[in-house]
Design a protein around this motif. Structure first.
Motif, PDB file in Angstrom:
ATOM      1  N   ALA A  94      34.131  34.449  35.282  1.00  0.00           N
ATOM      2  CA  ALA A  94      33.983  33.841  36.535  1.00  0.00           C
ATOM      3  C   ALA A  94      33.685  34.955  37.556  1.00  0.00           C
ATOM      4  CB  ALA A  94      34.864  32.875  37.124  1.00  0.00           C
ATOM      5  N   SER A  95      33.027  34.805  38.402  1.00  0.00           N
ATOM      6  CA  SER A  95      32.751  35.871  39.391  1.00  0.00           C
ATOM      7  C   SER A  95      33.991  35.580  40.420  1.00  0.00           C
ATOM      8  CB  SER A  95      31.642  35.501  40.284  1.00  0.00           C
ATOM      9  OG  SER A  95      31.314  36.577  41.254  1.00  0.00           O
ATOM     10  N   PRO A 100      39.651  41.612  40.701  1.00  0.00           N
ATOM     11  CA  PRO A 100      39.862  40.986  39.206  1.00  0.00           C
ATOM     12  C   PRO A 100      39.021  41.673  38.220  1.00  0.00           C
ATOM     13  CG  PRO A 100      39.970  39.239  40.981  1.00  0.00           C
ATOM     14  CD  PRO A 100      39.486  40.358  41.600  1.00  0.00           C
ATOM     15  N   ALA A 101      37.670  41.984  38.764  1.00  0.00           N
ATOM     16  CA  ALA A 101      36.877  42.477  37.812  1.00  0.00           C
ATOM     17  C   ALA A 101      37.124  43.889  37.129  1.00  0.00           C
ATOM     18  CB  ALA A 101      35.340  42.798  38.514  1.00  0.00           C
ATOM     19  N   ILE A 102      37.714  44.753  38.104  1.00  0.00           N
ATOM     20  CA  ILE A 102      38.123  45.991  37.838  1.00  0.00           C
ATOM     21  C   ILE A 102      39.321  45.871  36.812  1.00  0.00           C
ATOM     22  CG2 ILE A 102      39.133  48.068  38.579  1.00  0.00           C
ATOM     23  CD1 ILE A 102      37.489  47.895  40.963  1.00  0.00           C
ATOM     24  N   ALA A 103      40.212  45.003  37.305  1.00  0.00           N
ATOM     25  CA  ALA A 103      41.556  44.736  36.574  1.00  0.00           C
ATOM     26  C   ALA A 103      41.233  44.288  35.038  1.00  0.00           C
ATOM     27  CB  ALA A 103      42.414  43.602  37.061  1.00  0.00           C
ATOM     28  N   LEU A 104      40.125  43.354  34.954  1.00  0.00           N
ATOM     29  CA  LEU A 104      39.734  43.092  33.627  1.00  0.00           C
ATOM     30  C   LEU A 104      39.147  44.035  32.730  1.00  0.00           C
ATOM     31  CD1 LEU A 104      39.315  40.617  31.910  1.00  0.00           C
ATOM     32  CD2 LEU A 104      37.060  40.494  32.763  1.00  0.00           C
ATOM     33  N   ALA A 228      47.425  38.940  40.253  1.00  0.00           N
ATOM     34  CA  ALA A 228      46.554  39.314  39.135  1.00  0.00           C
ATOM     35  C   ALA A 228      47.246  39.979  37.950  1.00  0.00           C
ATOM     36  CB  ALA A 228      45.738  40.389  39.543  1.00  0.00           C
ATOM     37  N   SER A 229      48.776  40.006  38.111  1.00  0.00           N
ATOM     38  CA  SER A 229      49.737  40.509  36.838  1.00  0.00           C
ATOM     39  C   SER A 229      49.500  39.814  35.741  1.00  0.00           C
ATOM     40  CB  SER A 229      50.999  40.584  37.341  1.00  0.00           C
ATOM     41  OG  SER A 229      51.478  39.021  37.503  1.00  0.00           O
ATOM     42  N   ILE A 230      48.842  38.592  35.568  1.00  0.00           N
ATOM     43  CA  ILE A 230      48.593  38.048  34.346  1.00  0.00           C
ATOM     44  C   ILE A 230      47.782  38.732  33.500  1.00  0.00           C
ATOM     45  CG2 ILE A 230      49.178  35.671  35.138  1.00  0.00           C
ATOM     46  CD1 ILE A 230      46.177  35.118  35.187  1.00  0.00           C
ATOM     47  N   ARG A 242      42.255  32.076  32.259  1.00  0.00           N
ATOM     48  CA  ARG A 242      42.934  31.724  33.495  1.00  0.00           C
ATOM     49  C   ARG A 242      42.054  32.707  34.537  1.00  0.00           C
ATOM     50  NH1 ARG A 242      49.193  31.971  32.854  1.00  0.00           N
ATOM     51  NH2 ARG A 242      48.978  31.769  35.245  1.00  0.00           N
ATOM     52  N   PHE A 243      41.224  33.304  34.372  1.00  0.00           N
ATOM     53  CA  PHE A 243      40.508  34.478  34.950  1.00  0.00           C
ATOM     54  C   PHE A 243      39.922  33.697  36.367  1.00  0.00           C
ATOM     55  CE2 PHE A 243      37.140  37.109  36.619  1.00  0.00           C
ATOM     56  CZ  PHE A 243      37.763  38.419  36.464  1.00  0.00           C
TER      57      PHE A 243
END
Length: 471
Positions: A94-95, A100-104, A228-230, A242-243
């Motif tokens: 998801a956007s 979150p994108a960098i973390a992913l 975002a630790s997940i 869960r993103f």
């Protein structure tokens, strides 16, 4: 020297360059007629070529979404005949903005064998940076700084009082080894404030590029965005599931404005995020009247204007300070200085359910493209181009029949249980609710005209039974 991992952000929609950039074919994939370009390349392709100059071994992770996956694969193939496996694509479920994108991307790289001590370099995919060789020197310096535990942000030395960019204020007393500690980040200023920033000299444009070690980034993200630790604590399958629950927040707001580990590395080179029509206007040399006229344009007593035409003749008479952008199905006219507001047009179009906000008349697919030539009640006419060796899915439609006329190349066609070759100036008919497939077995692009008839002609009337692209 540590391993370097590039995270290329390629999931944005680029609404400020509407009507050329649209949600389903955004700015990073556009091939604009830029000056000093020997061949048409998209911003995304320019980005890959630029960072591929990095002299040491590096890994490249392209962070995007399912919708853009095939644009990315095709554009990589266009610039490299045999791209190696160092280009890896990370698909966001998801956007959720850049944090979150960098973390992913970091988590994905760790799963692929990266180390917490590795350095990650984050770059958007839709910027112009010249000269490339000088930029690579800055990359090497940023990696050295990031190895010391800093989060490096690349600051662009301003050349004018710009109101379209955010700024980074550097702590002048902290200068060492070519970089400053970040004192604060500031939002896009008004013109008077931007002039003051330029005069003070310790403000830099925020480029949206970063470098950090995996360890430092994870520590700071968990501190300032614990939700975002997940991403780093759960199995990858659960992370993807869960993103969409993660906060929709940029890396600037989530981490950079809060951490005490941020430093700014000033860059003295040409940089533009091409974030508006005015910023594209600035890339080109103008004529003696201050105009930039691209396309089939007739100008009489026109000054300080930017006109971008696609096909039709555009005639302007006695006007100044205009931006005029024409595509096959839309025309934008605004005053210079107002084009940052183009996203308001896109929001209004989305609110009204207008397809022009998301799609061009030409729509790209993994196998090629189609262009809507004409449509009306119960009929639609398309030009379909299938690239050599590619084929559409095995599919059927419940609400329409199709008539295909080959105008170039040779088609391999399956209709029901029959397979046949259809050559130029030959045609076939596909009844409703009949399995069919179109394939190009040849060496040149296959071009056909498709005439659809039926009570419902939208793209969601497709039942796929087999698809080599996994859709």
């Amino acid at each position: 020297m540590c391993q370097v991992n590039f995270l290329i952000l390629a999931g944005g929609s680029g609404t400020r360059l509407w009507p050329l950039s649209r949600k389903n074919f955004p700015k990073q994939f556009l091939k604009l007629p830029l000056p000093n370009s020997t061949q048409p390349e998209s911003f995304f392709q320019k980005t890959l070529k630029r960072i591929a100059l990095y002299p040491d071994d590096a890994n490249f992770y392209i962070i995007t979404n399912e919708k853009y996956k095939f644009y990315i694969l095709n554009q990589i193939k266009e610039i490299w005949d045999n791209p190696d496996n160092s280009f890896d694509t990370v698909l966001e479920p998801a956007s959720r903005n850049t944090a979150p994108a960098i973390a992913l991307g970091v988590r994905y790289a760790l799963e692929k064998g990266a180390s917490l001590e590795d350095v990650f370099v984050v770059t958007p995919s839709d910027h112009l940076i010249e000269p490339k060789e000088k930029f690579v020197e800055y990359l090497e310096r940023a990696v050295e700084i990031a190895e010391k535990g800093h989060i490096v942000t690349f600051g662009i030395k301003p050349t004018k009082p710009e109101t379209g960019y955010g700024y980074i204020k550097a702590n002048e007393q902290s200068f060492q080894d070519g970089y400053f500690k970040v004192e604060r980040f500031v939002e896009k200023p008004d013109l008077e404030t931007a002039r003051r920033y330029l005069e003070e000299g310790n403000y830099f444009w925020n480029s949206g590029m970063f470098a950090f070690s995996g360890k430092t980034f994870i520590e700071e993200l968990k501190t300032y965005l614990p939700e975002a630790s997940i991403i780093f604590e759960k199995p990858m399958e659960e992370v993807f599931q869960r993103f969409s629950d993660l906060p929709d927040i940029s890396i600037d707001y989530a981490v950079m404005e809060k951490t005490n580990k941020a430093v700014v590395l000033p860059l003295s080179l040409y940089w533009s995020d091409i974030g508006s029509w005015e910023s594209l206007f600035e890339v080109f040399e103008k004529d003696e009247k201050g105009n930039l006229l691209l396309g089939n344009v007739l100008d009489l007593d026109v000054r300080n204007s930017f006109v971008f035409g696609d096909r039709r003749l555009i005639a302007l008479l006695g006007v100044k300070d205009l931006v005029v952008i024409e595509t096959e199905d839309a025309l934008l006219i605004t005053r210079k200085g107002e084009s940052q507001r183009v996203r308001e047009v896109v929001k209004e179009l989305l609110k009204k359910g207008r397809s022009e906000a998301e799609e061009h008349l030409t729509v790209y697919r993994p196998w090629g493209s189609y262009t809507v030539l004409e449509e009306g009640p119960r009929y639609k006419i398309k030009r379909i181009v299938v690239n050599p060796g590619e084929k559409l899915s095995l599919q059927l439609h419940h609400h329409r029949s199709e008539h295909w006329i080959v105008v170039r190349g040779t088609a391999k066609v399956r209709i029901g249980d029959k397979e046949m070759f259809v050559h130029e100036n030959e045609s076939v008919y596909v009844p409703k609710s009949t399995l069919h497939r179109l394939e190009n077995p040849g060496k040149i692009p296959l071009e056909i005209i498709e005439v659809q008839n039926g009570e419902y002609l939208e793209e969601d009337d497709i039942v796929r039974m087999d698809d080599i692209y996994g859709r």
